[in-house]
Design an enzyme around this catalytic site. Structure first.
Site, short mmCIF file in Angstrom:
data_model
loop_
_atom_site.label_atom_id
_atom_site.label_comp_id
_atom_site.label_asym_id
_atom_site.label_seq_id
_atom_site.Cartn_x
_atom_site.Cartn_y
_atom_site.Cartn_z
N LYS A 138 1.25 4.08 -2.97
CA LYS A 138 1.03 5.50 -2.70
C LYS A 138 2.29 6.31 -2.96
O LYS A 138 2.21 7.48 -3.37
CB LYS A 138 0.53 5.69 -1.27
N TYR A 147 0.85 -1.20 0.00
CA TYR A 147 0.00 0.00 0.00
C TYR A 147 0.88 1.24 0.00
O TYR A 147 0.68 2.17 -0.79
CB TYR A 147 -0.93 -0.01 1.21
#
Length: 254
Positions: free
Chosen positions: A151, A147
């Protein structure tokens, strides 16, 4: 004639807040999400409250077909504002997660926003105007699994495009919020009960700050004093400590 904005993940959380902010600014809004019934409900609410036009585009952005349908729409119509907001997280370590889930998350967080940006930018450059906001995360500054990696891609790409397009009239900004009261953590089955109240952000307030920063052509928007402080501290720490912070955050969510 009113200009059009397109928002992915438009039915809840930060995306839904963006649809209301943009409609309040007089933009017509194209709403993208998977839940068609909810899309129509949100669109009707915008039309009734703000008197704008809306377009509902149901699409699963983890699929090539879903991504392509939004690309086709952007190629056909003039989009002045693109909000790449759709996303979700996985409540498992990379070494124990399912590859299908990892691929879906990558496609939603990285593949789709990258392709939508690549599709919308030529028209914006030709018109010498346009705003792109990519919903990234403060997780992009730590090392918290795939994740964070996804990002980080969006934050760095946004910064890069902000510089590349600086003289074109097109503005690109990465929104990097911290923990925000939305459905995100519930959908990801993440345990957030131990997080102190002052660490939670309000979606409407952070969206307003993101819009203000985008208009000012700031490459990165970090809403909330607590997260500005956190990112400032992280930037001064040796990477071994940053990696440990990322690991601790991931453990607390599982």
């Amino acid at each position: 004639m009113a200009q059009w904005a397109l928002v992915t993940g438009a039915t809840s959380g930060i995306g839904e807040s963006f649809t209301r902010l943009l409609a309040s600014k007089g933009y017509n809004v194209a709403l993208v999400a998977r839940d068609e019934a909810r899309l129509h409900e949100r669109a009707a609410g915008l039309r009734k409250k703000y008197g704008v036009q809306t377009f509902v585009l149901p699409a699963d952005l983890s699929t090539n077909e879903g991504c392509r349908s939004v690309e086709d729409y952007i190629s056909t119509y003039e989009i002045e504002v693109l909000i790449n907001n759709a996303g979700f997280g996985i409540n498992k370590a990379f070494s124990t997660s399912q590859m299908d889930a990892e691929q879906q998350m990558f496609d939603v967080l990285v593949r789709t926003p990258m392709r939508l940006m690549h599709t919308v930018i030529p028209g914006m450059k030709e018109r010498k105007s346009g705003i792109i906001i990519n919903n990234s995360s403060v997780a992009s500054f730590i090392a918290g699994g795939t994740y964070s990696a996804a990002k980080s891609y969006m934050t760095v790409l946004s910064e890069s495009m902000n510089t590349e397009l600086a003289s074109s009239g097109v503005k690109v900004s990465a929104l990097c919020p911290g923990f925000t009261r939305t459905e995100f953590h519930e959908r990801g089955r993440m345990k957030m009960g131990g997080l102190p109240n002052f660490m939670w952000l309000n979606a409407d307030k952070l969206v307003a700050q993101s819009w203000k920063d985008a208009l000012a052509n700031k490459p990165v928007s970090i809403p909330g004093w607590q997260y500005k402080l956190l990112v400032g501290v992280i930037s001064t720490l040796p990477r071994r400590f940053v990696r440990q912070i990322g690991m601790n955050v991931r453990k607390k969510q599982r």
